[in-house]
Scaffold this motif. Structure first.
Motif, PDB file in Angstrom:
ATOM      1  N   ARG A  94       0.808  -0.618   0.290  1.00  0.00           N
ATOM      2  CA  ARG A  94       0.085  -0.337   0.169  1.00  0.00           C
ATOM      3  C   ARG A  94       0.891   0.902  -0.446  1.00  0.00           C
ATOM      4  O   ARG A  94       0.233   2.434  -0.999  1.00  0.00           O
ATOM      5  CB  ARG A  94      -1.123   0.280   1.145  1.00  0.00           C
ATOM      6  CG  ARG A  94      -1.918   0.934   1.625  1.00  0.00           C
ATOM      7  CD  ARG A  94      -2.907   1.263   0.663  1.00  0.00           C
ATOM      8  NE  ARG A  94      -3.781   2.498   1.025  1.00  0.00           N
ATOM      9  CZ  ARG A  94      -3.050   3.669   0.419  1.00  0.00           C
ATOM     10  NH1 ARG A  94      -1.940   4.089   0.024  1.00  0.00           N
ATOM     11  NH2 ARG A  94      -4.063   4.679  -0.061  1.00  0.00           N
ATOM     12  N   PHE A  95       2.169   1.136   0.393  1.00  0.00           N
ATOM     13  CA  PHE A  95       3.074   2.438   1.169  1.00  0.00           C
ATOM     14  C   PHE A  95       4.132   2.373  -0.042  1.00  0.00           C
ATOM     15  O   PHE A  95       4.705   1.533  -0.198  1.00  0.00           O
ATOM     16  CB  PHE A  95       2.950   2.843   2.267  1.00  0.00           C
ATOM     17  CG  PHE A  95       1.477   3.055   2.350  1.00  0.00           C
ATOM     18  CD1 PHE A  95       1.637   4.511   2.851  1.00  0.00           C
ATOM     19  CD2 PHE A  95       0.889   1.809   3.824  1.00  0.00           C
ATOM     20  CE1 PHE A  95       0.333   4.686   3.169  1.00  0.00           C
ATOM     21  CE2 PHE A  95      -0.580   2.420   4.467  1.00  0.00           C
ATOM     22  CZ  PHE A  95      -0.308   3.906   3.831  1.00  0.00           C
ATOM     23  N   PRO A  96       5.165   2.971  -0.045  1.00  0.00           N
ATOM     24  CA  PRO A  96       6.117   2.741  -1.066  1.00  0.00           C
ATOM     25  C   PRO A  96       7.369   2.970   0.508  1.00  0.00           C
ATOM     26  O   PRO A  96       8.486   3.831   0.759  1.00  0.00           O
ATOM     27  CB  PRO A  96       6.645   4.143  -1.522  1.00  0.00           C
ATOM     28  CG  PRO A  96       5.838   5.161  -0.919  1.00  0.00           C
ATOM     29  CD  PRO A  96       4.271   4.037  -0.584  1.00  0.00           C
ATOM     30  N   VAL A  97       7.327   1.384   1.131  1.00  0.00           N
ATOM     31  CA  VAL A  97       8.314   1.663   2.485  1.00  0.00           C
ATOM     32  C   VAL A  97       8.565   0.400   1.992  1.00  0.00           C
ATOM     33  O   VAL A  97       9.729  -0.257   2.884  1.00  0.00           O
ATOM     34  CB  VAL A  97       7.584   1.670   3.559  1.00  0.00           C
ATOM     35  CG1 VAL A  97       6.527   3.036   3.772  1.00  0.00           C
ATOM     36  CG2 VAL A  97       6.323   0.171   3.656  1.00  0.00           C
ATOM     37  N   ARG A  98       9.505  -0.579   0.778  1.00  0.00           N
ATOM     38  CA  ARG A  98      10.261  -1.329   0.773  1.00  0.00           C
ATOM     39  C   ARG A  98      11.611  -0.936   1.573  1.00  0.00           C
ATOM     40  O   ARG A  98      12.257  -2.460   1.919  1.00  0.00           O
ATOM     41  CB  ARG A  98       9.766  -1.324  -0.556  1.00  0.00           C
ATOM     42  CG  ARG A  98       8.987  -2.162  -1.190  1.00  0.00           C
ATOM     43  CD  ARG A  98       8.744  -3.034  -2.274  1.00  0.00           C
ATOM     44  NE  ARG A  98       8.080  -3.121  -2.867  1.00  0.00           N
ATOM     45  CZ  ARG A  98       7.905  -4.151  -4.249  1.00  0.00           C
ATOM     46  NH1 ARG A  98       8.996  -4.108  -5.264  1.00  0.00           N
ATOM     47  NH2 ARG A  98       6.536  -4.163  -5.254  1.00  0.00           N
ATOM     48  N   ASP A 146       7.186  11.925   6.075  1.00  0.00           N
ATOM     49  CA  ASP A 146       5.548  11.908   6.303  1.00  0.00           C
ATOM     50  C   ASP A 146       4.894  10.447   5.723  1.00  0.00           C
ATOM     51  O   ASP A 146       3.822   9.780   6.138  1.00  0.00           O
ATOM     52  CB  ASP A 146       4.938  12.688   4.923  1.00  0.00           C
ATOM     53  CG  ASP A 146       5.584  12.455   3.583  1.00  0.00           C
ATOM     54  OD1 ASP A 146       6.508  12.000   3.252  1.00  0.00           O
ATOM     55  OD2 ASP A 146       4.322  12.577   2.681  1.00  0.00           O
ATOM     56  N   VAL A 147       5.573   9.565   5.029  1.00  0.00           N
ATOM     57  CA  VAL A 147       4.885   7.878   5.160  1.00  0.00           C
ATOM     58  C   VAL A 147       5.238   7.481   5.868  1.00  0.00           C
ATOM     59  O   VAL A 147       4.691   6.243   6.442  1.00  0.00           O
ATOM     60  CB  VAL A 147       6.090   7.690   3.450  1.00  0.00           C
ATOM     61  CG1 VAL A 147       5.471   5.811   3.548  1.00  0.00           C
ATOM     62  CG2 VAL A 147       5.602   8.332   2.657  1.00  0.00           C
ATOM     63  N   LEU A 148       6.175   6.934   6.357  1.00  0.00           N
ATOM     64  CA  LEU A 148       7.024   6.793   7.825  1.00  0.00           C
ATOM     65  C   LEU A 148       5.715   7.410   9.120  1.00  0.00           C
ATOM     66  O   LEU A 148       5.165   6.781   9.607  1.00  0.00           O
ATOM     67  CB  LEU A 148       7.844   6.731   8.375  1.00  0.00           C
ATOM     68  CG  LEU A 148       9.106   6.121   7.436  1.00  0.00           C
ATOM     69  CD1 LEU A 148      10.326   6.321   7.741  1.00  0.00           C
ATOM     70  CD2 LEU A 148       8.722   4.521   7.466  1.00  0.00           C
ATOM     71  N   ASP A 149       5.323   8.361   9.316  1.00  0.00           N
ATOM     72  CA  ASP A 149       4.478   8.578   9.634  1.00  0.00           C
ATOM     73  C   ASP A 149       2.627   8.203   9.862  1.00  0.00           C
ATOM     74  O   ASP A 149       1.893   7.626  10.623  1.00  0.00           O
ATOM     75  CB  ASP A 149       4.146  10.136  10.089  1.00  0.00           C
ATOM     76  CG  ASP A 149       3.104  11.025  10.698  1.00  0.00           C
ATOM     77  OD1 ASP A 149       2.945  10.846  11.727  1.00  0.00           O
ATOM     78  OD2 ASP A 149       2.461  11.977  10.312  1.00  0.00           O
ATOM     79  N   ARG A 150       2.498   8.330   8.191  1.00  0.00           N
ATOM     80  CA  ARG A 150       0.908   7.321   8.125  1.00  0.00           C
ATOM     81  C   ARG A 150       1.029   5.715   7.646  1.00  0.00           C
ATOM     82  O   ARG A 150       0.098   6.111   8.728  1.00  0.00           O
ATOM     83  CB  ARG A 150       1.110   7.938   6.431  1.00  0.00           C
ATOM     84  CG  ARG A 150       0.728   9.317   6.028  1.00  0.00           C
ATOM     85  CD  ARG A 150      -0.413   9.459   4.750  1.00  0.00           C
ATOM     86  NE  ARG A 150       0.449   8.992   3.819  1.00  0.00           N
ATOM     87  CZ  ARG A 150       1.592   8.875   3.017  1.00  0.00           C
ATOM     88  NH1 ARG A 150       2.180  10.759   3.210  1.00  0.00           N
ATOM     89  NH2 ARG A 150       2.095   9.123   1.859  1.00  0.00           N
TER      90      ARG A 150
END
Length: 315
Positions: free
Chosen positions: A125-129, A214-218
């Motif tokens: 779902r998120f760009p967190v690879r 901001d991605v990590l926070d979400r």
């Protein structure tokens, strides 16, 4: 009720194989981190029309870089590990002919399964690879510890645990703990990103390779609002089971007290996340503290504290 030794052996093999595959996937993720960016933008050529006007640049996908290919291989390995991990849980249950959450070994096996499943759902779902190595590290460490230290032979569940509340309470508690590992790691990543300009040079080299703040926070917030209600339900079910088993809903047993403190920390995080001045760094600190309390409850309280829950190693 008999024990199927062959299925138990297959479960053990599946668990060991899943652990090895997660370690390999973690290695691939570490290589991806070392290579930095997994993709590079390619400038698209502008097309000029007959009338002289220029069309907007057309997006053109770049060929996969080495880092991107390794990242995809690591993700595929993680999925393979998840399948074997799930097989280990199912085979354990079939081997003992009961719900496979009757001791600490089985509890951690299920908890880590949920943690990996939650991570893969977030990664889709998120760009967190880029944070894969940091998620797989505690999961693999717990699994190695589980197999080496907490391993228990397949056996019937103790009489005190022969209740339908085992299925409800222990499953939700393990599931919530596993699900809350991901937001805890995401909040650690957020704190690293937030502080990287003030730290030594080696620290500044690591931080930019993490996902954006901001991605990590979400990720931390959205996974916590799923894990927290599940944890709340587990605490309530535990109180109901305690009344049926011990004649009281709450007795400030060490495990109960630690669970309540962890619950308060997560409630404070969700409140802080919506409060001006605490929305970012302060909230992330609370989320990390919540994960630490959950792991403390899992390991120290189960093993070292004089608790009514100690007979089972779960609760």
């Amino acid at each position: 009720m008999g024990i199927d030794a062959q299925l138990s052996t297959y479960s053990d093999w599946s668990f060991v194989s899943a652990t090895a595959i997660y370690l390999l996937a973690m290695g691939f993720a570490a290589v991806t981190q070392a290579l930095g960016r997994t993709s590079k933008p390619v400038a698209a050529r502008q097309l000029v029309t007959v009338g002289g006007g220029a069309e907007p640049p057309a997006a053109r996908s770049a060929p996969p870089t080495t880092g991107e290919r390794i990242s995809r291989m690591g993700l595929a390995l993680t999925w393979l590990g998840l399948v074997l991990h799930a097989a280990a849980v199912v085979l354990r249950g079939l081997a003992v002919q009961r719900w496979p959450l009757g001791n600490l070994y089985e509890y951690i096996m299920f908890l880590t399964l949920v943690a990996v499943a939650a991570w893969l759902a977030v990664a889709a779902r998120f760009p967190v690879r880029k944070m894969a190595v940091w998620v797989l590290l505690p999961v693999a460490a717990l699994m190695v510890l589980d197999g080496k230290v907490f391993y228990a032979l397949a056996a019937p569940v103790q009489p005190a645990l022969q209740s339908y509340w085992l299925v409800i309470h222990v499953t939700t508690a393990a599931g919530a703990t596993g699900a809350l590992v991901v937001p805890g790691i995401a909040s650690i990543g957020y704190l690293v990103r937030d502080a990287h300009d003030k730290r030594p040079q080696w620290f500044r080299r690591v931080a930019p390779k993490l996902p954006a703040s901001d991605v990590l926070d979400r990720v931390a917030y959205r996974t916590t609002i799923i894990g927290f209600p599940l944890f709340t339900f587990a605490v309530i079910c535990g109180a109901i089971w305690a009344e049926a088993a011990w004649g009281r809903f709450w007795g400030w047993d060490p495990k109960e007290a630690t669970s309540f403190i962890a619950w308060l920390v997560y409630a404070a995080y969700l409140h802080a996340r919506a409060t001006a001045g605490w929305r970012e760094r302060g909230a992330a600190v609370l989320n990390v503290l919540g994960m630490i309390m959950m792991l403390f409850n899992l390991l120290f309280i189960n093993l070292a504290a004089d608790s009514l829950h100690s007979y089972s190693g779960v609760g």
